[in-house]
Design a protein around this motif. Structure first.
Motif, PDB file in Angstrom:
ATOM      1  N   PRO A   1     -15.717   7.264 -20.685  1.00 54.88           N
ATOM      2  CA  PRO A   1     -15.081   6.762 -19.462  1.00 54.88           C
ATOM      3  C   PRO A   1     -13.818   7.541 -19.077  1.00 54.88           C
ATOM      4  N   MET A   2     -13.336   7.257 -17.877  1.00 55.52           N
ATOM      5  CA  MET A   2     -12.178   7.944 -17.309  1.00 55.52           C
ATOM      6  C   MET A   2     -10.932   7.887 -18.195  1.00 55.52           C
ATOM      7  N   ALA A   3     -10.711   6.786 -18.877  1.00 58.76           N
ATOM      8  CA  ALA A   3      -9.526   6.687 -19.736  1.00 58.76           C
ATOM      9  C   ALA A   3      -9.549   7.780 -20.804  1.00 58.76           C
ATOM     10  N   TRP A   4     -10.725   8.105 -21.296  1.00 59.76           N
ATOM     11  CA  TRP A   4     -10.833   9.175 -22.282  1.00 59.76           C
ATOM     12  C   TRP A   4     -10.458  10.504 -21.641  1.00 59.76           C
ATOM     13  N   TYR A   5     -10.973  10.750 -20.450  1.00 55.79           N
ATOM     14  CA  TYR A   5     -10.661  12.001 -19.757  1.00 55.79           C
ATOM     15  C   TYR A   5      -9.152  12.120 -19.566  1.00 55.79           C
ATOM     16  N   ASP A   6      -8.557  11.064 -19.079  1.00 52.15           N
ATOM     17  CA  ASP A   6      -7.129  11.071 -18.786  1.00 52.15           C
ATOM     18  C   ASP A   6      -6.311  11.403 -20.034  1.00 52.15           C
ATOM     19  N   ALA A   7      -6.637  10.757 -21.145  1.00 53.45           N
ATOM     20  CA  ALA A   7      -5.911  11.007 -22.398  1.00 53.45           C
ATOM     21  C   ALA A   7      -6.134  12.442 -22.874  1.00 53.45           C
ATOM     22  N   LEU A   8      -7.372  12.900 -22.834  1.00 47.57           N
ATOM     23  CA  LEU A   8      -7.673  14.264 -23.285  1.00 47.57           C
ATOM     24  C   LEU A   8      -6.984  15.307 -22.407  1.00 47.57           C
ATOM     25  N   TRP A   9      -6.959  15.052 -21.103  1.00 43.58           N
ATOM     26  CA  TRP A   9      -6.314  15.989 -20.175  1.00 43.58           C
ATOM     27  C   TRP A   9      -4.824  16.099 -20.478  1.00 43.58           C
ATOM     28  N   GLU A  10      -4.166  14.951 -20.682  1.00 43.67           N
ATOM     29  CA  GLU A  10      -2.731  14.974 -20.986  1.00 43.67           C
ATOM     30  C   GLU A  10      -2.452  15.671 -22.312  1.00 43.67           C
ATOM     31  N   LEU A  11      -3.300  15.434 -23.300  1.00 47.28           N
ATOM     32  CA  LEU A  11      -3.095  16.083 -24.600  1.00 47.28           C
ATOM     33  C   LEU A  11      -3.369  17.576 -24.528  1.00 47.28           C
ATOM     34  N   GLU A  12      -4.351  17.966 -23.735  1.00 48.40           N
ATOM     35  CA  GLU A  12      -4.620  19.400 -23.584  1.00 48.40           C
ATOM     36  C   GLU A  12      -3.449  20.087 -22.882  1.00 48.40           C
ATOM     37  N   LYS A  13      -2.903  19.463 -21.854  1.00 42.23           N
ATOM     38  CA  LYS A  13      -1.745  20.033 -21.158  1.00 42.23           C
ATOM     39  C   LYS A  13      -0.541  20.156 -22.084  1.00 42.23           C
ATOM     40  N   ALA A  14      -0.409  19.249 -23.040  1.00 41.30           N
ATOM     41  CA  ALA A  14       0.739  19.267 -23.951  1.00 41.30           C
ATOM     42  C   ALA A  14       0.683  20.438 -24.931  1.00 41.30           C
ATOM     43  N   GLY A  15      -0.486  20.998 -25.131  1.00 41.85           N
ATOM     44  CA  GLY A  15      -0.627  22.143 -26.023  1.00 41.85           C
ATOM     45  C   GLY A  15      -0.495  21.768 -27.486  1.00 41.85           C
ATOM     46  N   GLU A  16      -0.126  22.734 -28.287  1.00 44.93           N
ATOM     47  CA  GLU A  16      -0.049  22.538 -29.738  1.00 44.93           C
ATOM     48  C   GLU A  16       0.990  21.509 -30.148  1.00 44.93           C
ATOM     49  N   ALA A  17       2.011  21.315 -29.333  1.00 42.46           N
ATOM     50  CA  ALA A  17       3.067  20.352 -29.669  1.00 42.46           C
ATOM     51  C   ALA A  17       2.531  18.922 -29.669  1.00 42.46           C
ATOM     52  N   GLY A  18       1.485  18.666 -28.898  1.00 43.30           N
ATOM     53  CA  GLY A  18       0.935  17.314 -28.820  1.00 43.30           C
ATOM     54  C   GLY A  18       1.891  16.354 -28.138  1.00 43.30           C
ATOM     55  N   LEU A  19       1.556  15.085 -28.226  1.00 45.74           N
ATOM     56  CA  LEU A  19       2.377  14.029 -27.627  1.00 45.74           C
ATOM     57  C   LEU A  19       2.494  12.857 -28.581  1.00 45.74           C
ATOM     58  N   ARG A  20       3.628  12.201 -28.542  1.00 40.82           N
ATOM     59  CA  ARG A  20       3.767  10.925 -29.233  1.00 40.82           C
ATOM     60  C   ARG A  20       2.975   9.893 -28.418  1.00 40.82           C
TER      61      ARG A  20
END
Length: 144
Positions: free
Chosen positions: A38-57
């Motif tokens: 579902p879209m929530a997965w896409y949204d989370a994956l997109w934000e994490l991909e944009k964050a790069g190697e540093a990731g996100l809390r």
């Protein structure tokens, strides 16, 4: 003193809510038809991909997400179980964690984007010309 919206404000709100609901339902249906998450997965994956190697809390991910996610911890658990997200200890806070997208997470997000992007182009881009799209984006940015 409480103010009430005028008819124009109510009409704008109803049109905005209806357009969002219909577009979102289309996106979700298209993803489901392709056996994609579902879209929530896409949204989370997109934000994490944009964050790069540093990731996100986790709190950073929640703040960045486009779609409401009332239970981020369950979403992250599902993404981690699917091998799409890794959880690592946060160097600055031993009790905290950092979330990073995996190679499989990037591949899944790309597969999802092909379906989601096509639906977005048809649902929104196919109904408005470039000038209308820019105007709509400018108007909506004033609200958020």
């Amino acid at each position: 003193m409480t103010s009430t919206p005028d008819d124009a404000a109510v009409s704008a709100w109803v049109a905005l809510a209806r357009a969002y609901r219909l577009a979102f339902a289309t996106f979700e249906a298209r993803l489901k038809a392709e056996s994609l998450p579902p879209m929530a997965w896409y949204d989370a994956l997109w934000e994490l991909e944009k964050a790069g190697e540093a990731g996100l809390r986790p709190f950073e991910l929640e703040q960045a997400m486009l779609f409401e996610q009332y239970n981020l911890s369950r979403l992250v658990e599902r993404l981690a179980r699917a091998g799409l997200v890794e959880r690592c200890a946060c160097p600055e806070d031993r009790r905290g964690q950092v979330l990073s997208i995996t190679a499989e997470g990037k591949a899944t997000r790309a597969r999802m984007w092909r379906v989601y992007g096509e639906a977005l182009a048809e649902t929104i881009g196919g109904r408005l010309d470039d000038g209308e799209l820019r105007l709509l984006a400018d108007l909506l940015r004033k609200l958020g």
